[in-house]
Structures are given as C-alpha cells and as structure tokens.
Design an enzyme around this catalytic site. Structure first.
Site, PDB file in Angstrom:
ATOM      1  CB  SER A 168       2.069 -26.889  -3.789  1.00 29.88           C
ATOM      2  OG  SER A 168       2.183 -25.480  -3.825  1.00 29.88           O
ATOM      3  CE1 TYR A 170      -3.072 -26.051  -0.449  1.00 27.86           C
ATOM      4  CE2 TYR A 170      -1.105 -24.791  -0.960  1.00 27.86           C
ATOM      5  CZ  TYR A 170      -2.097 -25.664  -1.352  1.00 27.86           C
ATOM      6  OH  TYR A 170      -2.110 -26.155  -2.635  1.00 27.86           O
TER       7      TYR A 170
END
Length: 248
Positions: free
Chosen positions: A141, A154
C-alpha cells in the site's frame, strides 16, 4: 504452469473472501486460468463459488496462525499441481484511535498485516522456488511508502511488508520464481466503507486490472493508479515538519 498461450493456469488466493483478491482471480480465470484454490477461515463449510469455467477448491486458512500456513500451501499444490500465482490478500485496516486506546489490538493487527504475510510469503516462496516458476503477488500500500500519523499502526505494518516483499523478490532472483509488489492508494470497498475517499482512489476492479497487466508484463512493482508513483516520489522527500501536518 502457464499454458501454451502464456496464460496463468493455477491460482491460490490466501484470504479467499477479499474483494481485491477475488477480482484478480476472476480476471485471471477470464484470461484462461483453469484451477483456483480459495483459502479462508471456515471456507470448507460451504460450496465453492462459481468463477467462470474454473475448477474451484476451498481450504481453511487462518492468517493469525502462521504455523499452519505451510500446510495450506502444500494442500493447495496437492489439489491443483504447481502454483502459477499466489495472492496473499488478507489483513485488517482498523482505526488509529482504536489502536491508541487498545495497544493489544494494535499488536494483533500488526501480527496479521505483517507477520502473517511474512509466514505465508516465505512458505509460498519455498514452493515456487522448488517448482522453478510462479509469482507471489504482494498487496502492499502507499500507506507504507511514507507512514502518516493518521494511520501509523496500519502504515507501519505495510512499510514492513513492502520491505519484506522487495527483499524476498531479490532472494528469489534467478530461481524462476518472482515477487510482484502492488501499491494501491485508497481503495473504495468493504474495508474502507464509510471513509472519505482520498485523491487518486481506485476500486477493487481497477486494482485487479493493474495486477493482471503487471503479471502479463513481468513487472516487479505496480502502483494503482500509476500517477501515485510520481506523487510519492515527491512525498518521500517532503520535510518532516510539513509531512506531520498532512490532513488526518
């Protein structure tokens, strides 16, 4: 093994209910994949979904139990033979505020988002190396390219995963097996439901299209959308005083 037309023949999806993962599988089947294994928690309790004309198998898979990951990958190979593409597509997003309030929950999320992928990735790499071919698709990501205060638990897990994937790809070089790192931006889907989409957002289908194109071209890294590559070339070098003022 890829067929005579160069299409992927067998696919293993770890996280068999993932929107992105299933969208990738559907496109690979449309392009000629014939045998699919969907591995997810409690998966063997139901009927396999219909995915084009593919032969679909179900296996139980628990991302939080790394000691079982090797068995799942070997079971998949017994079902369909050599694995052309392995896609670990599991993880949790969570809210930074919740992790601030519950550090144990934060640690558990990181254990899945990073540790689970390390275990699954290493076991998959062993299988692909032994075969002498195959691609491990790692869904990283942009959140891990430069970690923001808004989602640093995260983001830090994704940063670790991205580094792990690059190192594993280097370790596999010359073996016939390879790693493709995929770096989407904000993806509008179940995981982000209720959140305000960020600029240059994409859908699971758009991520899947980019992954399949990357598999065809032999890409090592895929950004989704591609414009994020240039954006993060700039964001990586922003002064930290500026970066920490990025919107939450």
């Amino acid at each position: 093994m890829r067929n005579a037309l160069g299409s992927v023949d067998t696919v293993l999806l770890l996280g068999g209910r993932s929107e992105i993962g299933l969208a990738i599988v559907e496109r690979l089947v449309r392009d000629g994949a014939r045998r699919v294994v969907l591995a997810a928690r409690g998966a063997t309790g139901g009927e396999p979904p219909v995915i084009g004309d593919a032969e679909v198998h179900l296996l139980d898979f628990d991302a939080s139990r790394p000691e079982t990951h090797g068995e799942v990958i070997e079971a998949a190979a017994k079902l369909v033979g050599d694995l052309d593409v392995v896609i670990p597509a599991f993880g949790v997003l969570g809210r930074q505020a919740d992790y601030d309030a519950d550090p144990v929950a934060a640690a558990e999320a990181v254990a899945v988002n990073y540790g689970g992928h390390v275990s699954a990735g290493l076991y998959a790499a062993r299988r692909l190396r032994e075969q002498g071919h195959g691609t491990l698709v790692v869904l990283s990501s942009v959140a891990g390219i430069r970690v923001r205060r808004a989602n640093f638990v995260y983001g830090s897990a994704k940063a670790g995963l991205d580094g792990f994937a690059q190192g594993l790809g280097d370790a596999l070089h010359g073996s016939g097996a390879r790693v493709m790192v995929v770096r989407p931006g904000f993806v509008v889907g179940r995981m982000t439901e209720g959140m305000t989409p960020a600029p240059l957002s994409s859908t699971p289908g758009q991520v899947a299209d980019a992954v399949v194109a990357g598999l065809r071209s032999g890409a090592e890294t895929v950004w989704v959308p591609g414009a994020l590559r240039a954006m993060f070339a700039v964001m990586r070098v922003l002064p930290r005083a500026v970066w920490r003022r990025m919107p939450r």
